[in-house]
Design a protein around this motif. Structure first.
Motif, mmCIF file in Angstrom:
data_model
loop_
_atom_site.group_PDB
_atom_site.id
_atom_site.type_symbol
_atom_site.label_atom_id
_atom_site.label_comp_id
_atom_site.label_asym_id
_atom_site.label_seq_id
_atom_site.Cartn_x
_atom_site.Cartn_y
_atom_site.Cartn_z
ATOM 1 N N VAL A 198 0.854 -1.193 0.000
ATOM 2 C CA VAL A 198 0.000 0.000 0.000
ATOM 3 C C VAL A 198 0.886 1.238 0.000
ATOM 4 O O VAL A 198 1.867 1.311 0.744
ATOM 5 N N SER A 199 0.527 2.224 -0.825
ATOM 6 C CA SER A 199 1.362 3.415 -0.950
ATOM 7 C C SER A 199 0.544 4.698 -0.938
ATOM 8 O O SER A 199 -0.610 4.728 -1.371
ATOM 9 N N LEU A 200 1.189 5.751 -0.451
ATOM 10 C CA LEU A 200 0.634 7.092 -0.550
ATOM 11 C C LEU A 200 0.670 7.571 -1.995
ATOM 12 O O LEU A 200 -0.134 8.406 -2.408
ATOM 13 N N CYS A 217 -0.793 -7.905 -4.468
ATOM 14 C CA CYS A 217 -1.776 -6.845 -4.687
ATOM 15 C C CYS A 217 -1.139 -5.486 -4.411
ATOM 16 O O CYS A 217 -0.486 -5.298 -3.381
ATOM 17 N N LEU A 218 -1.338 -4.534 -5.317
ATOM 18 C CA LEU A 218 -0.811 -3.180 -5.163
ATOM 19 C C LEU A 218 -1.958 -2.187 -5.010
ATOM 20 O O LEU A 218 -2.930 -2.225 -5.769
ATOM 21 N N ILE A 219 -1.808 -1.289 -4.036
ATOM 22 C CA ILE A 219 -2.805 -0.239 -3.806
ATOM 23 C C ILE A 219 -2.080 1.098 -3.743
ATOM 24 O O ILE A 219 -1.169 1.281 -2.928
ATOM 25 N N GLY A 220 -2.467 2.033 -4.594
ATOM 26 C CA GLY A 220 -1.842 3.348 -4.618
ATOM 27 C C GLY A 220 -2.803 4.447 -4.204
ATOM 28 O O GLY A 220 -4.018 4.255 -4.170
ATOM 29 N N ARG A 221 -2.223 5.615 -3.887
ATOM 30 C CA ARG A 221 -2.999 6.793 -3.483
ATOM 31 C C ARG A 221 -4.039 6.436 -2.420
ATOM 32 O O ARG A 221 -5.220 6.764 -2.524
#
Length: 238
Positions: A198-200, A217-221
């Motif tokens: 998870v990223s800002l 799994c990638l999660i952005g913003r």
């Protein structure tokens, strides 16, 4: 006016009497940095293989002893790990042949967003001086472990090491970062068998490609009203 300045220093990490690399980093939580870095590169099989860490020369050298025999690392790095951009892992096509993690773990996005806010609140150096990156492990027992560094990849290594020392099951965990999701972040997660990043910020195209191949799994913003979920394998994030 008092000015708070972020710390950056060269730290040599020596593993079993062989120099691994020089890390340009914030000279704090160095044992965590070494453990997390070795583990994510498959050079430390588990926390029980770690024997000791001895700091010397005003935290400019860290001597690590492990039980692990010398093994081929999951990915290569340069001899000097800089704190800025473009200094993480060196891409190797063999990485694309690695099997998918195939880990069945998920969290709802609202829970993830709340955990990310906790990470930011606990990021003392960032909140007092700026110019720092923070990273956190959010586990299946809702524990949140936070570490900071001037380099985003160092912060990730540090928090992986901190979680390992607490014997966290990383396969049932999420790693969160204030930095963007680039290839090196995906490789570290793959090496540590962490199924969600998870990223800002956002993810790069190569990070998305490799993460999709490896089942990460990638999660952005994440702080946006509608975060970007790049690849939700289980359909349980939203």
């Amino acid at each position: 006016m008092k000015i708070n300045i972020c710390m950056e220093a060269p730290v040599d990490i020596i593993v079993n009497e062989k120099k691994l690399a020089t890390f340009m980093c914030t000279p704090k939580d160095l044992e965590d940095l070494a453990i997390g870095h070795l583990y994510s590169r498959d050079m430390l099989k588990n926390i029980d293989d770690f024997i000791s860490a001895t700091s010397c020369e005003s935290n400019r050298r860290l001597l690590i002893l492990t039980k692990s025999q010398e093994t081929k690392p999951l990915f290569n790095i340069s001899n000097v790990i800089l704190s800025g951009c473009g200094n993480g892992s060196i891409f190797n096509e063999d990485i694309l042949e690695k099997e998918s993690l195939n880990i069945k773990y998920s969290k709802k996005i609202d829970v993830i967003k709340e955990a990310f806010l906790v990470m930011q609140k606990q990021s003392v150096m960032y909140n007092t001086m700026g110019g720092m990156h923070c990273s956190a492990i959010f586990d299946d027992k809702d524990n949140i472990f936070v570490r900071e560094d001037i380099g985003r990849h160092n912060a990730v290594d540090k928090v992986i090491g901190a979680a390992l020392k607490e014997r966290v099951n990383l396969e049932n965990s999420i790693i969160m970062t204030s930095g963007r999701i680039s290839l090196d972040m995906v490789l570290k997660a793959a090496g540590a068998r962490i199924p969600i990043i998870v990223s800002l910020s956002i993810a790069s195209d190569l990070a998305i490609e490799v993460a999709t191949k490896l089942g990460i799994c990638l999660i952005g913003r994440v702080k946006y009203p509608n975060p970007i979920v790049y690849n939700d394998f289980l359909g349980g994030i939203i």
